[in-house]
Design an enzyme around this catalytic site. Structure first.
Site, PDB file in Angstrom:
ATOM      1  N   SER A 195       0.852  -1.195   0.000  1.00 39.88           N
ATOM      2  CA  SER A 195       0.000   0.000   0.000  1.00 39.88           C
ATOM      3  C   SER A 195       0.883   1.238   0.000  1.00 39.88           C
ATOM      4  O   SER A 195       1.830   1.330   0.771  1.00 39.88           O
ATOM      5  CB  SER A 195      -0.870   0.055   1.258  1.00 39.88           C
ATOM      6  OG  SER A 195      -1.275  -1.209   1.648  1.00 39.88           O
ATOM      7  N   GLU A 196       0.550   2.175  -0.863  1.00 41.65           N
ATOM      8  CA  GLU A 196       1.244   3.457  -0.949  1.00 41.65           C
ATOM      9  C   GLU A 196       2.737   3.276  -1.222  1.00 41.65           C
ATOM     10  O   GLU A 196       3.548   4.135  -0.914  1.00 41.65           O
ATOM     11  CB  GLU A 196       1.053   4.291   0.344  1.00 41.65           C
ATOM     12  CG  GLU A 196      -0.326   4.189   0.992  1.00 41.65           C
ATOM     13  CD  GLU A 196      -1.418   4.826   0.166  1.00 41.65           C
ATOM     14  OE1 GLU A 196      -1.090   5.514  -0.805  1.00 41.65           O
ATOM     15  OE2 GLU A 196      -2.606   4.607   0.485  1.00 41.65           O
ATOM     16  N   LEU A 197       3.099   2.110  -1.785  1.00 42.14           N
ATOM     17  CA  LEU A 197       4.485   1.763  -2.105  1.00 42.14           C
ATOM     18  C   LEU A 197       5.393   1.790  -0.875  1.00 42.14           C
ATOM     19  O   LEU A 197       6.597   2.037  -0.981  1.00 42.14           O
ATOM     20  CB  LEU A 197       5.045   2.681  -3.208  1.00 42.14           C
ATOM     21  CG  LEU A 197       4.318   2.632  -4.557  1.00 42.14           C
ATOM     22  CD1 LEU A 197       5.068   3.454  -5.595  1.00 42.14           C
ATOM     23  CD2 LEU A 197       4.173   1.202  -5.053  1.00 42.14           C
TER      24      LEU A 197
END
Lengths: 554, 428
Positions: A145-147
């Protein structure tokens, strides 16, 4: 030939409804169904449907020369199934072309990688299973998530069997290095790292329609020109953007669809780039260097750190209260609780509590349904309070039903004892004797149970290889020295010392003698340092070790 | 630059927020090198005069043979119509004003024209008479002193401001701290409204304490938006370490309402919200501090709801008592129906007390670290209170950022903006 890799993140959270404190303990529906439906429908019409059609048309036109990749969160999939099933159909069609790869992530687009390892693993597995079920392909490449990424996260991802991962090409991590290569994790060189080229990605995602931007208007031709200007030796450009960019954030009037429609034409004819999927990349490319990422990075804001989701008092309290429930929830098997547990973990809830936009961050404000982070926090905490009550009640119910079945067992056995009793005693004594007998029998039963357990323990040693799955922390004592050495090596020394803090003397000695000289030194120092440590912290470390035992002794 | 400023009250003799605001502004202007002559109807002699001159209108001896005063009198005569809704009237002072008959009017004219008029400096019975007289005195002061700009605070002094402008021809700035709509809702007093409108019309520039008030001035008074400028109020920093030692004697958390118990302040919403919170969590105490025409109604309502043991009334609190009250509070609530600015939340935050304020208050335009709700949304109000009492993270955030935020709302910078207004007024 060099590669350009297009990734599109598709994510929608289950937005919470206005949930007042007087709903706590009374109303267990947390979501703003109306708003969620509205948003999904709107985004489907403006983005998902026309964009899917465009992708499909492009693939039909260019054949295997055009590739696109998607990461669709579980919460997005669920809502699409509910409110816009035709979008799922579109993704299925895309999946069938063979030109589209679906990436793995956490089911609820959560921050579990920072909260709880087991939960993280569980969520990734659930997401992969869902993707496989829907689109017929098992995700090969992971992106968090969100890198969000760090060495530690990389390790967990490797343990799950992934060999490639997509993250942000954050400047402070790369330094002078270019994001346009494939790298590998320093701690686990087997894990290949693909890095987002944030400049080119953001040119499309954020600046595309900014008329004040000197490069406006951005055309496919211009973009291809930029690709050509990249150092000839550099191998890959990863463009990772939200899918909603196409048609939702950048309206169709901005020409965003035309941009993507024209992109393959220019890239394929005017440059030496080809479109690839991440799985292909990991075969074509060799990692050029190792990357150390000690502190988690993300793709957000200028800082590329976690401060959009964690760090202020509101976020930290909500996050710790949420993940404090993990262990309790894992003992339950309640679909309704599991569902809410997933939805409440979605990172967006923490994003809404971010206070950074007080000073800057217009982006935060734009996507935030709450007037202020304070409202976001209060609403979330109200929901979480109710959820916690439900979890505790479910556990209490489970316990009492467990007790009931136990006492039932006892009742069934008890009559035998009663029948025996009258033979030895009479009158009033019968009753007393009865009671006494019952207690002695109970004690005997527990003894027998313990003996049985002990017996199991000893036999365990013999069948250890087969039953390692059921091994727990205390069973380390039964393992051979070489095994212990192997396990310790695979675990950080901090974890070992934390776990030993809660272990008995015997076990400690067993482990200590298997530590290397240097490790033993750090271990002793650490033990000195951690004078006070919470029970849960110890438990967590022990759990980690148990995991490792299971993995290594398989 | 020199400014002739007309006010109605000055610390320590204050009944509302007006005096405090004037004091802060005058001090702030001093730091910008602005020389202020501050005129009040009645000076007590113990006012803090720091870098400015305080003029007592009661000391002025007038020679009423001069025709100029007669002219003024003719112009402002209409003010002699009774008003039963005047600002900041405490219950002690509240006396319903009767419609003036011709006989009374002549009597009043007599008394206004006595050589030395003793202003009471209070709001109440003879208010209109005092306002008129103040205007006349103003014209005398205006004639005898030199200055560059005239600055009048609220409608009570607008007539004085206009009079001074007529005499000197200097630009007039009127400062709107509250309008008749804030004080009376829709049942406005036409006389007061007319006085306000005239003051704003005659003024070269109008300062409002919030955008909320600015909108009212433009929409309800028909004033050209070009000449209305918002300058938000500020708050004086206090250093009162002794307050850290204030201990409360109840173990429950304390939620406080502090202000006049009048329609404008929304005390009824506070009680209803308290009731909702107490139903869920009886471990809270609510305090309504202040007095006003709705007080008895509020006491009855609390009794009706059977929350009397957890809901307390203190009556009117003086300055030090207010500080102590803040120090004992865990949450401060200002549910005002209409609040041109509202300085009390800033005072609460200065004491590290988190605040819930209504969106219908001017102060909500400048505060970030406050919970904002619609005054009528009792559910949202109750929820905000509950959240502040139960979720530690919120309190921590408020303590971390709230005080800083308030400390940055300095009169220095507000005064800087006022100075810009003066400069603009001079060029008009």
């Amino acid at each position: 030939m060099r590669s350009i890799c297009l990734y599109f993140q598709v994510h929608q959270p289950f937005r919470l409804r206005t949930y007042r404190f007087f709903n706590i303990g009374d109303d267990h529906h947390y979501y703003d169904d109306y708003q969620n439906r509205q948003i999904i429908r709107r985004v489907a019409e403006k983005c998902y449907l026309p964009a899917n059609k465009m992708m499909l048309d492009l693939i039909r036109e260019y054949g295997t020369a055009f590739k696109a990749n998607f990461s669709v969160s579980g919460t997005a999939l669920e809502q699409l199934q509910q409110y816009a099933p035709e979008v799922i159909q579109g993704f299925k069609q895309l999946a069938k072309t063979g030109c589209v790869e679906f990436l793995a992530e956490t089911y609820s687009h959560s921050l579990a990688s920072l909260g709880n390892r087991e939960e993280f693993v569980r969520q990734v597995k659930r997401h992969s299973d869902t993707i496989e079920l829907l689109f017929g392909q098992k995700p090969q490449t992971f992106h968090n998530s969100e890198l969000i990424y760090s060495d530690g996260i990389g390790e967990m991802v490797t343990d799950m069997g992934f060999t490639s991962l997509m993250t942000e090409g954050a400047k402070h991590i790369l330094g002078w290095k270019s994001p346009n290569y494939m790298y590998c994790s320093a701690r686990n060189p087997k894990l290949k790292l693909l890095l987002r080229n944030f400049r080119l990605s953001d040119d499309i995602a954020f600046r595309f329609s900014t008329q004040g931007w000197p490069e406006w208007p951005l055309t496919a031709e211009k973009f291809t020109g930029w690709l050509n200007r990249i150092e000839p030796r550099e191998e890959v450009v990863n463009v990772f953007i939200d899918y909603e960019t196409i048609g939702e954030r950048q309206w169709k009037e901005t020409g965003i669809f035309e941009f993507f429609k024209a992109l393959p034409k220019f890239v394929l004819s005017k440059s030496n780039f080809r479109f690839s999927t991440p799985a292909e990349l990991t075969h074509i490319l060799q990692p050029v260097a190792q990357l150390h990422v000690a502190h988690p990075i993300s793709w957000a804001d200028e800082e590329r750190d976690l401060t959009s989701w964690l760090g202020n008092e509101l976020q930290d309290e909500a996050f710790s209260k949420l993940y404090a429930l993990t262990e309790r929830i894992q003992t339950l098997d309640d679909p309704a609780i599991e569902r809410d547990w997933q939805y409440l973990q979605t990172s967006d809830h923490f994003y809404y509590m971010c206070t950074k936009w007080f000073s800057d961050g217009t982006v935060h404000k734009y996507f935030n349904p709450y007037p202020s982070p304070y409202e976001a926090f209060i609403n979330y905490m109200n929901v979480l309070s109710d959820f916690t009550i439900r979890v505790d009640e479910a556990i209490a119910r489970k316990r009492t039903s467990g007790l009931k079945s136990k006492s039932k067992e006892q009742k069934e056995k008890a009559p035998k004892v009663v029948r025996k009793a009258p033979r030895t005693t009479t009158g009033k004594l019968i009753e007393e004797g009865h009671v006494k007998k019952l207690t002695t029998i109970k004690a005997a039963k527990t003894r027998a149970e313990n003996a049985r357990k002990a017996a199991v323990k000893t036999t365990k040693e013999e069948v250890a290889e087969k039953v390692f799955k059921s091994l727990n922390f205390d069973d380390i004592i039964t393992l051979s020295d070489s095994k212990i050495k192997k396990i310790i090596k695979s675990i950080e020394i901090e974890t070992v010392s934390a776990a030993m803090k809660g272990a008995n003397k015997e076990l400690r000695e067993k482990v200590e003698k298997n530590l290397g000289k240097r490790a033993l030194k750090t271990y002793k120092e650490l033990l000195q340092q951690i004078k006070t440590i919470s029970e849960s912290e110890i438990k967590k470390s022990q759990k980690l070790i148990e995991k490792q035992i299971k993995l290594l002794t398989k | 630059m020199r400014v002739l400023m007309f006010g109605w009250e000055f610390p320590p003799h204050i009944t509302g927020g007006l005096g405090t605001a004037c004091f802060g502004l005058v001090k702030g202007l001093g730091k910008h090198g602005v020389d202020v002559i501050f005129v009040v109807p009645k000076a007590y002699g113990d006012e803090a005069e720091e870098g400015f001159r305080l003029v007592n209108a009661s000391d002025m001896v007038l020679d009423f043979t001069k025709t100029i005063y007669q002219e003024h009198w003719n112009r402002i005569k209409f003010m002699e119509i009774g008003s039963n809704l005047v600002p900041y009237v405490g219950p002690e002072e509240f006396e319903k004003m009767v419609q003036e008959d011709s006989l009374k009017l002549s009597e009043e004219t007599q008394s206004v024209f006595s050589e030395r008029y003793q202003f009471s400096g209070k709001y109440g019975h003879k208010l209109m008479e005092e306002v008129s007289r103040y205007a006349i005195v103003a014209s005398v002061i205006a004639e005898q002193t030199t200055y560059d700009v005239i600055h009048a605070h609220d409608w009570l002094t607008y007539a004085a401001g206009i009079a001074a402008k007529k005499v000197s021809g200097k630009p007039l700035v009127v400062h709107v701290h509250a309008t008749e709509f804030d004080r009376s809702g829709e049942n406005i007093n036409q006389t007061v409204y007319e006085l306000e409108r005239q003051g704003m019309e005659e003024a070269d520039l109008v300062i409002t304490v919030s955008n909320l008030t600015r909108q009212i001035v433009i929409e309800r008074y028909g004033i050209d938006s070009e000449k209305v400028i918002t300058v938000h109020n500020a708050v004086e920093p206090t250093d009162r370490p002794e307050l850290n030692e204030v201990t409360k004697h109840v173990h429950e958390k304390v939620v406080t309402f502090l202000g006049r118990v009048t329609f404008q302040k929304g005390p009824d919403y506070f009680i209803e919200a308290a009731n909702k919170v107490l139903k869920k969590d009886p471990n809270v105490r609510f305090v309504m501090a202040g007095s006003g025409d709705l007080l008895n109604k509020m006491i009855r309502r609390a009794a009706q709801l059977h929350i009397g043991t957890k809901f307390h009334f203190t009556g009117f609190l003086n300055g030090p008592e207010v500080d102590t009250m803040f120090a004992m509070s865990d949450v401060y609530v200002m549910p005002s129906v209409s609040e041109p600015f509202g300085i009390s939340p800033l005072e609460a935050m200065r004491s590290n007390v988190p605040v819930v304020i209504s969106k219908q208050s001017g102060v909500s335009e400048v505060l970030k670290h406050a919970l904002k709700v619609d005054f009528w949304d009792i559910d949202a109000l109750a929820d905000a209170i509950y959240g502040l009492l139960h979720y530690e993270g919120l309190k921590k955030m408020f303590i971390k950022y709230g005080k800083d935020e308030v400390d940055n709302l300095k009169w220095d910078s507000a005064a800087g903006k006022v100075l810009e207004v003066y400069q603009r007024a001079q060029t008009l």
